[in-house]
Design a protein around this motif. Structure first.
Motif, short mmCIF file in Angstrom:
data_model
loop_
_atom_site.label_atom_id
_atom_site.label_comp_id
_atom_site.label_asym_id
_atom_site.label_seq_id
_atom_site.Cartn_x
_atom_site.Cartn_y
_atom_site.Cartn_z
N VAL A 34 -52.36 17.96 -32.29
CA VAL A 34 -53.24 16.98 -32.91
C VAL A 34 -52.70 15.57 -32.71
O VAL A 34 -53.43 14.62 -32.39
CB VAL A 34 -53.43 17.28 -34.41
CG1 VAL A 34 -54.14 16.14 -35.12
CG2 VAL A 34 -54.23 18.57 -34.59
N TYR A 35 -51.37 15.42 -32.87
CA TYR A 35 -50.76 14.10 -32.77
C TYR A 35 -50.91 13.51 -31.37
O TYR A 35 -51.39 12.37 -31.21
CB TYR A 35 -49.28 14.19 -33.14
CG TYR A 35 -48.54 12.90 -32.93
CD1 TYR A 35 -48.67 11.85 -33.83
CD2 TYR A 35 -47.73 12.71 -31.81
CE1 TYR A 35 -48.00 10.65 -33.64
CE2 TYR A 35 -47.06 11.52 -31.61
CZ TYR A 35 -47.19 10.50 -32.52
OH TYR A 35 -46.54 9.31 -32.32
N PHE A 36 -50.50 14.26 -30.34
CA PHE A 36 -50.53 13.70 -28.99
C PHE A 36 -51.96 13.48 -28.49
O PHE A 36 -52.21 12.57 -27.71
CB PHE A 36 -49.74 14.59 -28.04
CG PHE A 36 -48.26 14.47 -28.19
CD1 PHE A 36 -47.61 13.32 -27.77
CD2 PHE A 36 -47.52 15.48 -28.79
CE1 PHE A 36 -46.24 13.19 -27.91
CE2 PHE A 36 -46.15 15.35 -28.94
CZ PHE A 36 -45.50 14.21 -28.51
N ALA A 37 -52.88 14.32 -28.95
CA ALA A 37 -54.28 14.08 -28.59
C ALA A 37 -54.79 12.79 -29.21
O ALA A 37 -55.53 12.02 -28.58
CB ALA A 37 -55.15 15.25 -29.04
N SER A 38 -54.36 12.50 -30.44
CA SER A 38 -54.84 11.31 -31.14
C SER A 38 -54.22 10.04 -30.59
O SER A 38 -54.91 9.03 -30.39
CB SER A 38 -54.54 11.43 -32.64
OG SER A 38 -55.14 12.58 -33.19
N VAL A 88 -65.15 9.37 -37.93
CA VAL A 88 -64.88 8.02 -37.42
C VAL A 88 -64.15 8.11 -36.08
O VAL A 88 -64.43 7.34 -35.15
CB VAL A 88 -64.06 7.21 -38.44
CG1 VAL A 88 -63.65 5.87 -37.85
CG2 VAL A 88 -64.87 6.99 -39.71
N ILE A 89 -63.22 9.04 -35.95
CA ILE A 89 -62.51 9.22 -34.68
C ILE A 89 -63.48 9.63 -33.58
O ILE A 89 -63.40 9.14 -32.45
CB ILE A 89 -61.37 10.24 -34.85
CG1 ILE A 89 -60.21 9.59 -35.60
CG2 ILE A 89 -60.91 10.79 -33.51
CD1 ILE A 89 -59.04 10.51 -35.84
N LEU A 133 -61.96 8.55 -21.16
CA LEU A 133 -62.81 9.73 -20.95
C LEU A 133 -62.15 11.06 -21.32
O LEU A 133 -62.79 11.89 -21.98
CB LEU A 133 -63.27 9.76 -19.49
CG LEU A 133 -64.28 10.86 -19.13
CD1 LEU A 133 -65.53 10.73 -19.99
CD2 LEU A 133 -64.64 10.79 -17.65
N PRO A 134 -60.88 11.34 -20.95
CA PRO A 134 -60.31 12.65 -21.30
C PRO A 134 -60.35 12.95 -22.80
O PRO A 134 -60.65 14.07 -23.21
CB PRO A 134 -58.88 12.56 -20.77
CG PRO A 134 -58.94 11.54 -19.69
CD PRO A 134 -59.96 10.54 -20.14
N PHE A 135 -60.05 11.93 -23.62
CA PHE A 135 -60.06 12.17 -25.05
C PHE A 135 -61.47 12.35 -25.59
O PHE A 135 -61.69 13.16 -26.50
CB PHE A 135 -59.37 11.00 -25.77
CG PHE A 135 -59.28 11.19 -27.26
CD1 PHE A 135 -58.30 12.02 -27.79
CD2 PHE A 135 -60.15 10.57 -28.11
CE1 PHE A 135 -58.20 12.20 -29.16
CE2 PHE A 135 -60.07 10.75 -29.48
CZ PHE A 135 -59.09 11.56 -30.00
N VAL A 136 -62.44 11.61 -25.05
CA VAL A 136 -63.82 11.74 -25.50
C VAL A 136 -64.32 13.17 -25.30
O VAL A 136 -65.08 13.70 -26.12
CB VAL A 136 -64.72 10.74 -24.75
CG1 VAL A 136 -66.19 10.97 -25.08
CG2 VAL A 136 -64.33 9.31 -25.10
N CYS A 157 -62.24 15.28 -28.19
CA CYS A 157 -61.99 14.79 -29.55
C CYS A 157 -62.79 15.58 -30.59
O CYS A 157 -62.40 15.62 -31.77
CB CYS A 157 -62.31 13.30 -29.66
SG CYS A 157 -64.05 12.88 -29.46
N TRP A 158 -63.89 16.22 -30.19
CA TRP A 158 -64.69 16.99 -31.15
C TRP A 158 -63.93 18.20 -31.69
O TRP A 158 -64.31 18.79 -32.70
CB TRP A 158 -65.99 17.45 -30.48
CG TRP A 158 -65.77 18.34 -29.28
CD1 TRP A 158 -65.61 17.92 -27.99
CD2 TRP A 158 -65.67 19.76 -29.26
NE1 TRP A 158 -65.42 19.00 -27.16
CE2 TRP A 158 -65.45 20.14 -27.91
CE3 TRP A 158 -65.75 20.75 -30.24
CZ2 TRP A 158 -65.31 21.47 -27.54
CZ3 TRP A 158 -65.60 22.08 -29.85
CH2 TRP A 158 -65.39 22.43 -28.52
#
Length: 573
Positions: free
Chosen positions: A6-10, A166-167, A261-264, A267-268
């Protein structure tokens, strides 16, 4: 394992915030330029050098006071300044110096720009020079204004609707608005879309700090929070790299936005934080998240929310009197940050530190322009120098505490600001070292205040507190860029005097902030608070918002959830 993913993705997305914050450094650069001319040129003269085209002259251009003499195919001779052009009336010979009559004309045929470094910028795209120069100078301040507003809006929304939503929204917004900036059709649409991009970028950064703080345990909270700044600094280095490789502003903007883009796309999958779910009394949803954490972390004795909630409800029922209803279902606003003298004094001090840190960061950055050299390498190093800053801050915060680290670095930055004023102008190396030391010290304080703010306030207003602090930070960011333009407005104030004035201002504010920080409570090793009652009682036993002490079992329950990221749960708390 769960918290690490969760941390590194955020924090990966925090790089895009650093990218968009600094993108205008190369996007809105103003290259050398002169007034355009009517017709085809046959020869060009610049001092003692002649050429067949203006492109060959740019390497000799040294100052905005210079002008170029061109002879057209029809025999006309023109003097080209940056914001005007003059036609020589009775001149047959091409010479640089001319004492005869001239007819002055405005630049109705546009401008000619030096494309040696940049093929296209927003300045060259929409001719933001001369009488339109002020529009170019507003690009960064309007972006920071969007950052200011976004910090407050999304910080409040995150406390009301949750961090997860919000994220999701701000991540998608950074990608959509980032791409949209590249396809804007005029200056005003460019500024509007960039303003929206600033809002979502700021919103993500504020909520991401709260999000990772609420997911990691006490042991890892310092390093996890501070290294969000490290990923932001990596975004600055990405700007330098892309700026060096891509010299067309809209292509440059697209490449920078693709980093989002990778996180978008993933992120869900991020869950809501158990802290927020518990504060909203959504116990079943909180239990689902905790069970997922248990499976990922291979914990054999997971927390049971029902047991924790029954203890908290009993404590609240025994302590509730009259209209003292502290239910977490109440919607909170910024006035809750001033609910009593203890919290109000804390808020004023924190806001002052946020403002001082931001203003100091940009003022010391202004002084660093004297380094010279390659601008791409300079920007890369500016981002890279922040990395050891945060490492030292993390070590000091874990060993000395948040408050005991913040106070000396604030006072040190104030002393350096005063020292710079007494260094003779001839000692360039010493001035540069002092400026870097000042930036380093204010950078420690600036990075620390994010985590410290999140720990000083309870879950129900934590995002709002960080968001309002970020708002004060962006007030400093909006003010600081105008220091660069003050010399062109007030010609009687030299640039050096301007920098000294603002460095003195930063020094005074840093000293005041350091003194007021002494009255803040230490948060090292303490669990996150969940109510304003607990936040008020932290550090010193003072009168609280609801005139009662916090339930002890509530704090123990929150400690248990925080420590859930470890291999076992401490059941003796």
């Amino acid at each position: 394992r769960f918290q690490a993913c969760v941390y590194f993705a955020s924090v990966f997305q925090a790089m895009s915030c650093g990218i968009h914050y600094l993108a205008s450094v190369f996007m809105a650069v103003t290259p050398n330029f002169v007034c355009g001319f009517p017709g085809n040129v046959s020869s060009v003269l610049f001092h003692n050098s002649s050429a067949s085209s203006i492109e060959d002259i740019w390497t000799l251009w040294t100052s905005a006071e210079n002008y170029i003499v061109v002879q057209l195919e029809n025999g006309e001779i023109w003097e080209l300044d940056q914001c005007s052009r003059s036609k020589r009336e009775a001149s047959l010979d091409l010479a640089y110096e001319y004492k005869g009559n001239k007819s002055v004309f405005p630049c109705s045929d546009g401008f000619l720009y030096d494309a040696t470094k940049w093929k296209s910028t927003v300045v060259t795209q929409w001719d933001l020079v001369c009488d339109r120069e002020w529009l170019a100078k507003l690009i960064q301040p309007t972006f920071m204004l969007g950052v200011l507003i976004g910090a407050v809006i999304f910080g409040d929304i995150a406390d009301r609707l949750g961090r997860q939503r919000v994220i999701w929204f701000t991540s998608a917004g950074q990608f959509v608005f980032g791409i949209a900036v590249a396809f804007t059709f005029d200056y005003y649409s460019f500024v509007i879309v960039r303003f929206l991009l600033a809002m979502v970028s700021s919103g993500y950064l504020v909520v991401a700090f709260v999000y990772v703080t609420e997911f990691v345990g006490i042991k890892a909270r310092t390093w996890a929070s501070m290294h969000v700044h490290a990923f932001f600094a990596m975004g600055i280095m990405v700007v330098a790299l892309v700026g060096f490789l891509v010299r067309t502003w809209w292509v440059y903007q697209i490449f920078l936005s693709i980093a989002t883009l990778p996180f978008v796309l993933c992120c869900w999958m991020l869950p809501e934080t158990p802290f927020w779910l518990l504060s909203e009394e959504r116990y079943e949803d909180a239990q689902k998240v905790i069970d997922t954490m248990a499976r990922w972390n291979k914990v054999s004795t997971p927390c049971k929310v029902s047991e924790l909630c029954s203890v908290q409800q009993d404590d609240l029922a025994s302590g509730r009197t009259g209209d003292d209803d502290t239910s977490s279902t109440k919607k909170h606003n910024i006035l809750d940050l001033f609910c009593n003298w203890q919290i109000a004094r804390r808020t004023i001090t924190v806001w002052l530190i946020w403002f001082t840190g931001s203003l100091g960061y940009y003022v010391f950055s202004l002084s660093s322009v004297s380094l010279g050299g390659n601008e791409y390498l300079n920007l890369f190093l500016i981002g890279a120098v922040e990395l050891p800053c945060y490492i030292i801050a993390c070590v000091a915060m874990d060993k000395l505490g948040r408050r005991n680290t913040l106070i000396p670095f604030l006072i040190l930055s104030a002393l350096i600001c005063v020292l710079i004023m007494f260094i003779p102008q001839d000692f360039n190396i010493l001035i540069i070292l002092a400026n870097m030391a000042g930036k380093f010290s204010i950078g420690v304080a600036f990075g620390l205040i994010y985590l410290y703010t999140a720990e000083l306030y309870p879950t129900i207003v934590r995002s709002l507190a960080v968001g309002s602090g970020s708002m004060m930070c962006r007030v400093g960011s909006v003010v600081a860029p105008f220091c660069v333009y003050l010399r062109s407005v007030w010609i009687f104030m030299p640039l050096v005097a301007t920098l000294y004035f603002f460095q003195l201002l930063v020094g005074i504010m840093a000293l005041l902030s350091g003194i007021l920080t002494i009255m803040l409570p230490e948060t090292l090793g303490k669990p996150l608070t969940n109510t304003l009652v607990e936040a008020t009682e932290m550090g010193r036993n003072k009168k609280s918002c609801s005139e009662k002490t916090p339930p002890a079992h509530s704090v123990a329950a929150l400690e248990k959830i925080e420590m859930f990221g470890q291999e076992r749960v401490s059941t003796d708390k």
